[in-house]
Design a protein around this motif. Structure first.
Motif, mmCIF file in Angstrom:
data_model
loop_
_atom_site.group_PDB
_atom_site.id
_atom_site.type_symbol
_atom_site.label_atom_id
_atom_site.label_comp_id
_atom_site.label_asym_id
_atom_site.label_seq_id
_atom_site.Cartn_x
_atom_site.Cartn_y
_atom_site.Cartn_z
ATOM 1 N N ALA A 86 181.806 40.848 69.117
ATOM 2 C CA ALA A 86 180.899 41.767 69.888
ATOM 3 C C ALA A 86 179.528 41.204 70.199
ATOM 4 O O ALA A 86 179.212 39.967 69.620
ATOM 5 N N THR A 144 181.338 50.757 56.803
ATOM 6 C CA THR A 144 180.678 51.829 56.645
ATOM 7 C C THR A 144 179.057 51.480 56.185
ATOM 8 O O THR A 144 178.192 52.171 56.505
ATOM 9 N N GLY A 172 175.959 48.509 59.180
ATOM 10 C CA GLY A 172 174.980 49.127 59.890
ATOM 11 C C GLY A 172 173.730 49.125 59.103
ATOM 12 O O GLY A 172 172.754 48.572 59.470
ATOM 13 N N ASP A 228 193.054 46.702 64.070
ATOM 14 C CA ASP A 228 191.679 47.228 63.912
ATOM 15 C C ASP A 228 191.195 45.776 62.957
ATOM 16 O O ASP A 228 191.950 45.630 62.141
ATOM 17 N N ASP A 287 174.646 51.897 64.624
ATOM 18 C CA ASP A 287 175.757 52.201 64.775
ATOM 19 C C ASP A 287 176.744 51.232 65.424
ATOM 20 O O ASP A 287 176.655 50.934 66.435
ATOM 21 N N LEU A 288 177.509 50.440 64.516
ATOM 22 C CA LEU A 288 178.186 49.328 64.957
ATOM 23 C C LEU A 288 179.863 49.969 65.024
ATOM 24 O O LEU A 288 180.458 50.190 64.021
ATOM 25 N N GLU A 289 180.337 49.815 66.125
ATOM 26 C CA GLU A 289 181.761 50.172 66.673
ATOM 27 C C GLU A 289 182.766 48.591 66.482
ATOM 28 O O GLU A 289 182.521 47.936 67.187
ATOM 29 N N PRO A 290 183.684 48.912 65.307
ATOM 30 C CA PRO A 290 184.543 47.820 65.311
ATOM 31 C C PRO A 290 185.301 47.318 66.286
ATOM 32 O O PRO A 290 185.663 48.327 67.270
ATOM 33 N N GLN A 291 185.545 45.792 66.689
ATOM 34 C CA GLN A 291 186.318 45.717 68.133
ATOM 35 C C GLN A 291 187.512 45.238 67.630
ATOM 36 O O GLN A 291 187.954 44.320 66.660
ATOM 37 N N ARG A 292 188.529 45.930 68.032
ATOM 38 C CA ARG A 292 190.008 45.548 67.900
ATOM 39 C C ARG A 292 190.623 44.169 68.427
ATOM 40 O O ARG A 292 189.686 43.582 68.940
ATOM 41 N N TRP A 344 183.843 40.401 64.327
ATOM 42 C CA TRP A 344 185.127 40.999 63.849
ATOM 43 C C TRP A 344 186.187 40.037 63.545
ATOM 44 O O TRP A 344 186.553 39.294 64.854
#
Length: 239
Positions: free
Chosen positions: A193, A117, A120, A35, A216-221, A139
Motif C-alpha cells: 500500500a 487491529t 493503526g 488476505d 484506519d488501515l485496510e489490508p491489501q489482498r 502487506w
C-alpha cells in the motif's frame, strides 16, 4: 525384457512421443488472492548533536522508546529486528581545518505485525515520538503460508484438466504422467500500500496532550501465482 510406456530397451526414456505412445505437454497455471497474514513497518529514529556522546545518548534513548512501545503490544508484534545503525560527523563548510559542526545518528527498526487491529494505533503512536519516521505498511503472506500450497496444487490440477481436454479432443485418454516440472510457485512481489511517513516531531515531542487518532488501515489482498509444466502419455488417438 518388458518396456514400460515411454521407454526403449536400447535408449531408455524417450524425449518425445511415438505413434503408439503419443505425448501431450501442457502448462498448468494458478493465480489466487488471499488476505495478508502480516504487515511490515519500518521505523527510523534520528538524533543530532554538537557532541558525539550527546548524539549517541539521544539516539539510544529514542531507540529504547521505540522498542519499548513495540514490545508493549506483546504477541501482536511477531518479529522485531534492528537494521542500519549509523553515527557520522558533519564538517563545517568553511575553514582550512577540519572541524566537526554536528553529529548525525540514526537507527532503523523493522517490525512484523500479525494483529492488524493494533496496527493503526501503533503506527500513530510511533509517529508521535521524537525525530521518528515511520514507513509502511507492506502487506505480506508468511513463507510457510498454506496459500502457496493451495496455488501449487491448483496449478497441477489445471495441468491435468488441460491435458485431458486435449486428449479428449482426439478421442484418447491419459495413460501416465511422464514429467512434472515446477516453474516456481512463489508469492509475487509483495503488494505494498502507499507508504505513509510519520511526522518528524521536534525534541519537544508531540505538541498536544491528546493522542492522535489511530489510522484506519485496510489490508491489501495478496496474489499468489504458480506454474508447472506437465507431460503425459495418452492412448493412441482416433484420427
Amino acid at each position: 525384457m518388458t518396456n514400460t510406456p515411454g521407454h526403449s530397451a536400447a535408449t531408455g526414456p524417450l524425449p518425445y512421443g511415438t505413434a503408439d505412445e503419443p505425448r501431450v505437454a501442457v502448462r498448468g497455471e494458478a493465480s489466487l488472492e488471499f488476505d495478508p497474514e502480516i504487515a511490515r513497518i519500518t521505523v527510523t529514529v534520528s538524533a543530532r548533536g554538537t557532541d558525539r556522546r550527546e548524539a549517541l545518548e539521544s539516539l539510544t534513548r529514542r531507540n529504547s522508546d521505540v522498542l519499548e512501545l513495540l514490545k508493549g503490544y506483546g504477541e501482536a508484534v511477531e518479529k522485531l529486528s534492528t537494521g542500519t545503525f549509523s553515527v557520522s560527523p558533519e564538517l563545517t563548510e568553511k575553514g582550512r581545518r577540519e572541524r566537526v559542526r554536528t553529529y548525525n545518528g540514526s537507527v532503523r527498526i523493522t517490525a512484523s505485525v500479525a494483529d492488524f487491529t493494533a496496527l493503526g494505533e501503533m503506527t500513530t503512536r510511533l509517529a508521535e515520538l521524537e525525530l521518528t519516521r515511520v514507513e509502511g505498511p507492506w502487506w505480506e503472506l508468511r513463507e510457510d503460508s498454506p496459500a502457496h500450497r493451495e496455488a501449487r496444487q491448483q496449478a497441477v490440477r489445471e495441468a491435468v484438466t488441460r491435458a485431458r481436454e486435449y486428449a479428449a479432443a482426439l478421442d484418447a485418454e491419459l495413460v501416465a504422467l511422464v514429467e512434472l516440472a515446477d516453474l516456481g510457485a512463489e508469492n509475487s512481489t509483495p503488494s505494498s500500500a502507499p507508504s505513509f511517513r510519520g511526522r518528524s516531531a521536534g525534541y519537544g515531542g508531540a505538541q498536544s496532550g491528546e493522542a492522535a487518532p489511530a489510522l484506519d488501515l485496510e489490508p491489501q489482498r495478496q496474489r499468489v501465482q504458480a506454474q508447472v509444466n506437465a507431460r503425459f502419455l495418452m492412448s493412441r488417438p482416433t484420427l
